[in-house]
Design an enzyme around this catalytic site. Structure first.
Site, mmCIF file in Angstrom:
data_model
loop_
_atom_site.group_PDB
_atom_site.id
_atom_site.type_symbol
_atom_site.label_atom_id
_atom_site.label_comp_id
_atom_site.label_asym_id
_atom_site.label_seq_id
_atom_site.Cartn_x
_atom_site.Cartn_y
_atom_site.Cartn_z
ATOM 1 N NE ARG A 62 42.742 35.526 45.225
ATOM 2 C CZ ARG A 62 41.686 35.391 44.461
ATOM 3 N NH1 ARG A 62 41.365 36.339 43.574
ATOM 4 N NH2 ARG A 62 40.927 34.312 44.550
ATOM 5 C CG HIS A 116 37.356 41.552 45.011
ATOM 6 N ND1 HIS A 116 38.256 41.100 45.934
ATOM 7 C CD2 HIS A 116 37.192 40.523 44.135
ATOM 8 C CE1 HIS A 116 38.620 39.857 45.653
ATOM 9 N NE2 HIS A 116 37.984 39.487 44.556
#
Length: 232
Positions: A163, A211
């Protein structure tokens, strides 16, 4: 029957307040992590002096590091982190450290730490490769801060596929400028999409991936889901 939720980390059974990962299908994510550990990302970028369009062969300046014999830290030793640890051992890493809140379930971790203080004092001075796959929690937020970078072995590589909130960007930039971190591969960020004017895009020691560490193959996901459904 309890519901089953599919994510890039695998299949998770939700029963009341409990969650249990049954089986992982995050092969792409693990490949992303280890692929960039095996070769410095400069090797993948367009500054390779060899030019196939001009038929120019030049292998004298391509940079790489020897992953075998290195010391690795895996932050977040769950389903994904455990498989990364297994593969690190198989590829000859000399020592694999793990950071978790309390668990020590993975037999492929040589040494565990369970607090930020232990990570700074015991782990940081020894690590060649940092692999973050921690989830977002209050305790993982800004885990990679000035204190941790300040204790790191110089010339480390950081791969963040967990994250974006785990990294203090200003502290990372300072660590890169001081060569404490030689290279950072960042797949996740506080703000996504990453703004086009963000310094990470053009920083010579940062590789940005959007991502995409674990793009799910629908066919593979369906097979894994069916397998997990049958198991349950």
């Amino acid at each position: 029957m309890d519901p089953i939720v599919m994510g890039w980390h695998g299949a998770v059974c939700i029963s009341g307040s409990k969650k249990r990962v049954i089986h992982s299908h995050s092969y792409e994510g693990i490949g992303h992590i280890l692929g960039y550990c095996l070769k410095l990302p400069q090797h993948y970028k367009s500054n390779d002096p060899s030019d196939p369009k001009e038929q120019r062969w030049n292998n004298t300046t391509v940079r790489s590091r020897n992953f075998k014999g290195s010391t690795v830290a895996i932050l977040g030793v769950g389903n994904i982190g455990s498989e990364v640890a297994r593969l690190c051992q198989a590829m000859g890493c000399s020592m694999v450290w793990g950071y978790t809140r309390s668990s020590e379930d993975c037999s492929f971790i040589d040494k565990y730490v369970h607090s930020k203080e232990e990570a700074c004092s015991q782990m940081a001075p020894n690590i060649d490769y940092w692999i973050n796959v921690m989830p977002h929690t209050p305790k993982t937020q800004k885990f990679f801060d000035k204190d941790l970078f300040g204790q790191m072995k110089k010339g480390a590589v950081l791969v963040n596929a967990g994250r974006g909130s785990a990294i203090c960007n200003d502290a990372l930039l300072e660590a890169l400028d001081q060569n404490i971190v030689e290279y950072a591969v960042l797949d996740v960020f506080d703000e996504e999409p990453l703004p086009c004017d963000h310094i990470f895009w053009k920083h010579p020691s940062v590789l940005v991936t959007s991502h995409t560490a674990a793009i799910t193959d629908p066919n593979l996901a369906a097979r894994v889901f069916y397998d997990n459904y049958q198991r349950w």
